[in-house]
Design a protein around this motif. Structure first.
Motif, PDB file in Angstrom:
ATOM      1  N   ILE A   1       0.834  -1.194   0.000  1.00 51.50           N
ATOM      2  CA  ILE A   1       0.000   0.000   0.000  1.00 51.50           C
ATOM      3  C   ILE A   1       0.872   1.248   0.000  1.00 51.50           C
ATOM      4  O   ILE A   1       1.782   1.383   0.827  1.00 51.50           O
ATOM      5  CB  ILE A   1      -0.916   0.019   1.243  1.00 51.50           C
ATOM      6  N   GLY A   2       0.601   2.164  -0.931  1.00 50.07           N
ATOM      7  CA  GLY A   2       1.328   3.427  -0.870  1.00 50.07           C
ATOM      8  C   GLY A   2       1.498   4.111  -2.212  1.00 50.07           C
ATOM      9  O   GLY A   2       1.954   3.487  -3.177  1.00 50.07           O
ATOM     10  N   ASP A   3       1.137   5.390  -2.260  1.00 45.11           N
ATOM     11  CA  ASP A   3       1.360   6.175  -3.470  1.00 45.11           C
ATOM     12  C   ASP A   3       2.840   6.264  -3.809  1.00 45.11           C
ATOM     13  O   ASP A   3       3.213   6.358  -4.979  1.00 45.11           O
ATOM     14  CB  ASP A   3       0.809   7.596  -3.278  1.00 45.11           C
TER      15      ASP A   3
ATOM     16  N   SER B   1      -2.917   2.246  -4.274  1.00 42.71           N
ATOM     17  CA  SER B   1      -2.633   3.594  -3.794  1.00 42.71           C
ATOM     18  C   SER B   1      -3.243   3.810  -2.419  1.00 42.71           C
ATOM     19  O   SER B   1      -3.990   2.966  -1.903  1.00 42.71           O
ATOM     20  CB  SER B   1      -3.207   4.617  -4.780  1.00 42.71           C
ATOM     21  N   ASP B   2      -2.924   4.943  -1.837  1.00 40.84           N
ATOM     22  CA  ASP B   2      -3.492   5.327  -0.539  1.00 40.84           C
ATOM     23  C   ASP B   2      -4.928   5.804  -0.748  1.00 40.84           C
ATOM     24  O   ASP B   2      -5.233   7.005  -0.673  1.00 40.84           O
ATOM     25  CB  ASP B   2      -2.640   6.425   0.104  1.00 40.84           C
ATOM     26  N   ASP B   3      -5.791   4.867  -1.029  1.00 39.01           N
ATOM     27  CA  ASP B   3      -7.183   5.162  -1.307  1.00 39.01           C
ATOM     28  C   ASP B   3      -8.053   4.177  -0.528  1.00 39.01           C
ATOM     29  O   ASP B   3      -7.866   2.960  -0.645  1.00 39.01           O
ATOM     30  CB  ASP B   3      -7.452   5.039  -2.812  1.00 39.01           C
TER      31      ASP B   3
ATOM     32  N   ILE C   1      -7.988   0.081  -1.174  1.00 37.74           N
ATOM     33  CA  ILE C   1      -7.436  -0.803  -0.141  1.00 37.74           C
ATOM     34  C   ILE C   1      -8.492  -1.795   0.323  1.00 37.74           C
ATOM     35  O   ILE C   1      -8.245  -3.000   0.414  1.00 37.74           O
ATOM     36  CB  ILE C   1      -6.912   0.025   1.056  1.00 37.74           C
TER      37      ILE C   1
ATOM     38  N   GLY D   1       1.435   2.275   5.402  1.00 40.91           N
ATOM     39  CA  GLY D   1       0.260   3.040   5.777  1.00 40.91           C
ATOM     40  C   GLY D   1      -0.214   2.889   7.199  1.00 40.91           C
ATOM     41  O   GLY D   1      -1.394   3.098   7.477  1.00 40.91           O
TER      42      GLY D   1
ATOM     43  N   ASP E   1      -1.976  10.768   6.385  1.00 46.79           N
ATOM     44  CA  ASP E   1      -2.226   9.979   5.172  1.00 46.79           C
ATOM     45  C   ASP E   1      -1.984   8.487   5.386  1.00 46.79           C
ATOM     46  O   ASP E   1      -2.051   7.711   4.429  1.00 46.79           O
ATOM     47  CB  ASP E   1      -1.373  10.503   4.011  1.00 46.79           C
ATOM     48  N   ASP E   2      -1.719   8.076   6.610  1.00 45.35           N
ATOM     49  CA  ASP E   2      -1.600   6.650   6.915  1.00 45.35           C
ATOM     50  C   ASP E   2      -3.000   6.125   7.230  1.00 45.35           C
ATOM     51  O   ASP E   2      -3.479   6.197   8.359  1.00 45.35           O
ATOM     52  CB  ASP E   2      -0.651   6.432   8.099  1.00 45.35           C
TER      53      ASP E   2
ATOM     54  N   THR F   1      -4.313   2.951   6.293  1.00 49.92           N
ATOM     55  CA  THR F   1      -4.506   1.513   6.140  1.00 49.92           C
ATOM     56  C   THR F   1      -5.430   0.943   7.213  1.00 49.92           C
ATOM     57  O   THR F   1      -6.324   0.139   6.910  1.00 49.92           O
ATOM     58  CB  THR F   1      -3.146   0.791   6.170  1.00 49.92           C
TER      59      THR F   1
END
Length: 249
Positions: free
Chosen positions: A13-15, A48-50, A54, A73, A79-80, A82
């Motif tokens: 997970i992660g932009d 992505s961080d969405d 997720i 995340g 923005d973490d 998860t």
């Protein structure tokens, strides 16, 4: 130890991974660690961080495999997300886990800020995974293991899980190598693998010193079969006119 094959998936997970700013270093380590536990890593996804992305991936992967590991995340910044995304996917609220709060309080003392306290948040009903590096724990909820993105932290969390997951026979490996192009050995590899059900042979080419070579990695859960297949492959490659070695080049 069971004859059943246990499988796992990894969700990265992660932009920052998708943008190319950060290169993932957890995949290879997790795959090897799972093999020792008798669990096969069968699928890997990057999202992505969405929240929705997720959640959808988590629900699909946890249903398809015995275990799902996520990395990234779960830090102290806004923005973490998860934990929030996985809790929503599971249909449970996010709580401040009392044991996680106590761990962070003991570690940070009067430096336990609201941002750091975010690392005590878990989906309701979760258990904690010890983090010997930075203390902020990983999270286990059902068959989902929520872990850090920083490789050294993830590796510490995996060490805390050694021997604690149900798995089958560990996957063993042995390498036979030769200075040759893959195409020259392809039919031989296929024939040896076909003659030995349960064993797999992977071919990994390399270029060094102006020459082309390949390492042929044999995998099996049976050490006796590994020995037989290695011998058969060495003999077959010799018959091709090559000069194979028992080991990696």
């Amino acid at each position: 130890m069971s004859d059943r094959i246990f499988t796992a998936a990894l969700l990265i997970i992660g932009d920052e991974i998708l943008s190319g700013r950060t290169q993932d270093a957890n995949l290879a380590y997790l795959a090897k660690w799972l093999g020792v536990q008798g669990i096969r890593l069968k699928e890997v996804r990057v999202v992505s961080d969405d929240m929705n992305a997720i959640g959808a991936a988590v629900n699909a992967l946890r249903a398809a495999h015995d275990y799902l590991f996520t990395t990234g995340g779960i830090g102290p910044t806004h923005d973490d997300i998860t934990v929030d995304a996985i809790a929503a996917a599971l249909g449970v609220p996010v709580i401040v886990h009392p044991d996680a709060r106590a761990i962070l309080a003991a570690h940070y003392g009067d430096q336990l800020t609201d941002a750091r306290l975010r690392m005590a948040r878990t989906p309701q009903g979760a258990d904690l995974i010890e983090n010997p590096r930075t203390k902020a724990p990983g999270i286990r909820v059902g068959n989902v293991f929520i872990m850090a993105g920083v490789p050294m932290i993830t590796q510490g969390m995996l060490a805390a899980l050694d021997g604690k997951l149900e798995g089958g026979a560990p996957v063993l490996s042995r390498t036979v190598a030769a200075w040759t192009q893959e195409s020259r050995a392809a039919a031989t590899l296929a024939a040896v693998e076909k003659a030995n059900p349960g064993a797999q042979i992977g071919s990994y080419p390399f270029w060094r010193e102006g020459r082309t070579g390949a390492n042929f990695v044999i995998r099996s859960v049976d050490p006796a079969q590994l020995e037989v297949v290695a011998g058969a492959l060495l003999s077959a490659l010799t018959d091709l006119g090559l000069d194979p070695v028992d080991g990696e080049l």
